[in-house]
Motif scaffolding. Sequence first.
Motif, PDB file in Angstrom:
ATOM      1  N   VAL A 175       0.816  -1.124  -0.030  1.00  0.00           N
ATOM      2  CA  VAL A 175       0.014  -0.015   0.176  1.00  0.00           C
ATOM      3  C   VAL A 175       0.825   1.210   0.018  1.00  0.00           C
ATOM      4  N   ILE A 176       0.524   2.013  -0.947  1.00  0.00           N
ATOM      5  CA  ILE A 176       1.216   3.519  -1.141  1.00  0.00           C
ATOM      6  C   ILE A 176       0.529   4.590  -1.178  1.00  0.00           C
ATOM      7  N   LEU A 177       0.812   5.450  -0.064  1.00  0.00           N
ATOM      8  CA  LEU A 177       0.090   6.817  -0.047  1.00  0.00           C
ATOM      9  C   LEU A 177       1.011   8.077  -0.659  1.00  0.00           C
ATOM     10  N   ASN A 178       0.330   8.713  -1.756  1.00  0.00           N
ATOM     11  CA  ASN A 178       0.982   9.717  -2.556  1.00  0.00           C
ATOM     12  C   ASN A 178       0.488  11.135  -1.839  1.00  0.00           C
ATOM     13  N   ILE A 179       1.134  11.594  -0.804  1.00  0.00           N
ATOM     14  CA  ILE A 179       0.452  12.936  -0.125  1.00  0.00           C
ATOM     15  C   ILE A 179       0.897  14.171  -0.717  1.00  0.00           C
ATOM     16  N   GLY A 180       1.692  13.995  -1.905  1.00  0.00           N
ATOM     17  CA  GLY A 180       2.036  15.231  -2.642  1.00  0.00           C
ATOM     18  C   GLY A 180       1.198  15.581  -3.671  1.00  0.00           C
TER      19      GLY A 180
END
Length: 467
Positions: free
Chosen positions: A395-400
């Motif tokens: 699972v990967i979150l891109n918070i940009g």
Amino acid sequence: MTNRPSDTCKSVAMSVYLTSLMFSTIFGVPLISAQFLTDSGAASVQLLHSRSACMLGAGNELCWQSLVDGGLEIIARRLHGSVGRFPGGTPSNYFNWRSGKASDCPFPEGPSTPGRWRQWVNRSGLTDTVYVVNQLTDNVADAIAALKAHRAEGQQIRYLELGNEMYDESDPNIVRKDKTPRDYAIRMARWTAALKEEFPEAKVALVGERWNPGVPPTREQVWNREVLQDPVSWQADAATIHVYAGGMPNAAPAPWKYPAFLRGAYAYARGNRQIIAEQVPQHLRVWVTEVGVFPAGPLDGTWLQAMYHATLVAKLLEIDRVDMVLPYCFVCKDPTAPVVNESGGRWEVTNKGLVLSLIFEAVREASTLSALGFDEAQPLVGWRAAAATGELRAVILNIGNKTKTLDIGGFWDSAVGPTSYTLLAAKSPEDMVRPSARPERIEESLEKNELRLSLPAYSATLMRGGV
């Protein structure tokens, strides 16, 4: 329900991106509108340190949740949580197990009895329960009788939490029961011995105090020293903490401030890592049995705040001694918190529930977790989970605010690669702060050896496959 101290913590300073306005896409599908930026090149990723698996689930607040609602059972199973909390929240300290109710809450959804909890566990797909033992208004004999009733229903008694937020000096009943934190420690030493004698397989956790950026009340300042560090507490197996991130804004931030807002979750994870290292003895594991934000405001229910919740949970997993994380709450009256809400007479999963379900699914049934390391300054947070069967999930979150193309060969077997993914992303910057807006959801299969994936701004992605 939780006691939330005033918070003077400021947002973590950071530089933010804003260079051009253009559309970004994933596999040709327009997702992000003007203010969501594209990025050149592929971000490299590699496996960092590994740790044992951590249990995740939406913490229960049975004061407001029915245990015999078929619609809720179906939703709970789809969320993929593995652990629940009985009965959860402040009512735990006033709970009568025979009536299934607490004196400080009307329990309008009906009694929460051991039999009903067994039904809920079986139908919602939970594998474990943290039982919050009522040591404030019960005696130890009655508390043991309550746990025996759960055991008689076929439930394993594996995790016991000795009260809810017993450091809360705003509750006169708590202070009357234990004038000082050490009084709680001495009393709980006797309870721990009695509980372990009856349930030798159970792990017992004392109440611990979290990191606070401001100056907490005196009782909270000395709590960990007088409870967790006191030799009288040697029999305990763990400490519980409730992590609440303060400073939620009273107005929605401008789109260019979204990355800074989300990185604020890093400060709370870092602060709690520090307090665990400095104040929680090494022999104690840590159970984060509540996680949330405060105060209530215009971001409640939005995708932006949902991504904040997810970032905080993902960063807390980096603390190796944390064995479980239970975001508050499955169903409750706190507007900042629900994973499931009632709307128009029907239950629906909130934005928070949608993103947490990806993290829960990734971690469920995993035997090991490996943190993902990205290029310096990449606004990405991620984990790879490996099951004993050989199945892998990440699972990967891109918070940009830029789409990131990810080279996944660094953390997945390049000869196989993931076989499918689920991606959630807001459709526009405006939708990020609109409570009624739901993210775009994409379910796709991946071709063998397809080792690059585009992650839109402010997105959550779950990848599945084998070794």
